[in-house]
Design an enzyme around this catalytic site. Structure first.
Site, PDB file in Angstrom:
ATOM      1  N   GLY A 219       0.832  -1.198   0.000  1.00 65.20           N
ATOM      2  CA  GLY A 219       0.000   0.000   0.000  1.00 65.20           C
ATOM      3  C   GLY A 219       0.871   1.253   0.000  1.00 65.20           C
ATOM      4  N   GLY A 222       4.835   1.190   0.013  1.00 65.53           N
ATOM      5  CA  GLY A 222       5.668   0.821  -1.126  1.00 65.53           C
ATOM      6  C   GLY A 222       5.661  -0.652  -1.444  1.00 65.53           C
ATOM      7  N   ASP A 249      -2.009  -2.774 -10.494  1.00 60.08           N
ATOM      8  CA  ASP A 249      -1.846  -3.124 -11.903  1.00 60.08           C
ATOM      9  C   ASP A 249      -0.695  -2.335 -12.527  1.00 60.08           C
ATOM     10  OD1 ASP A 249      -4.108  -4.697 -11.494  1.00 60.08           O
ATOM     11  OD2 ASP A 249      -5.460  -3.101 -12.155  1.00 60.08           O
TER      12      ASP A 249
END
Length: 307
Positions: A219, A222, A249
């Site tokens: 998240g 990193g 993605d």
């Protein structure tokens, strides 16, 4: 070219509201429609980065037609989707611009027939002959067996094509045993696979289960990567607020580009972390803010971790 596989494609609808309030009526400030599903988002980001990309998977019905219509004008992206009788699912993201967050609603997807699965496998084998790498992304639709990704990984390995897997649950468990080159779970998916909530331990455990390398999304903290070159952590200087849908993605897109270009791991993780944050700053999944990307690239901190 880079091949992305999305077996459970979607027509993504995004609503922006000033504030999301349960049990209240909302006036939508802005709406957008985009071709979606994890691998489709990956392909759109890769195409924007200048990589020739081919999208395959399934699409059907009026929503599938609309998805393909939206894909058609994307420069550098080729549609090789297999048609289905059942209609492609929809997803709805409601972006709360005041809070800088999003709420997601995902339909399950329609059933794929045995004949449609056979047609896809034939298309996939053909496309691998011209692929520099392949990404297998997202959930499995009804009708596709739980070991499908493991099967597709073995097909790619037999063709000599590097493969990245981005899925969850039992498809991830079976897929990782087929020895993909790279696996990209988030922290919750990794915990479901390994039973550990310690990202360092779980990432290395996942690699021991068969993957050549494992990159875990943390998240706003990193990325953590267990690689043949060691354990690495890449972190942005500060959290970026916006729509986090599609950020993972974009990590996959950057990692695929790095895999194809054989860039060193610190550089791959720098690009993936910055691109992910730049996607949060963009209004819809499958896009990123180029200025945010340029600003963040020199500010990403990559450190080598101890095992």
């Amino acid at each position: 070219m880079i091949l992305t596989v999305t077996l459970n494609t979607a027509l993504d609808v995004t609503y922006e509201v000033p504030a999301l309030v349960p049990h209240a009526s909302h006036r939508v400030a802005r709406s957008a429609e985009r071709p979606g599903g994890k691998g489709v988002n990956v392909a759109r980001v890769l195409a924007a980065l200048g990589h020739e990309t081919v999208v395959t998977g399934f699409a059907g019905g009026p929503t599938g037609d609309r998805l393909r219509e939206l894909l058609a004008p994307v420069p550098g992206l080729t549609d090789a989707l297999v048609a289905t009788e059942a209609a492609t699912r929809r997803t709805l993201a409601v972006v709360d611009t005041g809070a800088g967050d999003a709420t997601q609603f995902n339909e399950a997807g329609a059933a794929v027939t045995a004949a449609e699965w056979t047609a896809f496998r034939e298309r996939y084998a053909e496309l691998l002959t011209g692929a520099a790498a392949v990404a297998l992304c997202g959930s499995l639709p009804p009708g596709v067996h739980v070991g499908a990704y493991a099967e597709l990984i073995r097909t790619a390995r037999a063709a000599g094509v590097p493969v990245l897997l981005d899925t969850a649950g039992e498809p991830l468990r079976r897929g990782i045993a087929a020895r993909p080159d790279l696996v990209k779970p988030n922290a919750d998916e990794l915990a479901g696979l390994t039973g550990s909530r310690d990202p360092h331990r779980a990432t290395q455990d996942a690699r021991r289960r068969g993957a050549h390398a494992v990159v875990t999304s943390l998240g706003p903290d990193g990325l953590l990567a267990a690689t043949p070159d060691g354990l690495w952590h890449a972190a942005p200087p500060a959290p970026v607020h916006g729509n986090p849908t599609g950020a993972g993605d974009s990590v996959v897109a950057a990692l695929l580009a790095g895999l194809v270009d054989a860039t060193p791991w610190p550089d791959r993780l720098t690009h993936a972390t910055a691109l992910s944050a730049a996607t949060v700053a963009a209004p819809v999944a499958g896009e990123y803010d180029p200025q945010v990307l340029a600003d963040l690239l020199p500010k990403i901190r990559v450190t080598r971790e101890t095992a």
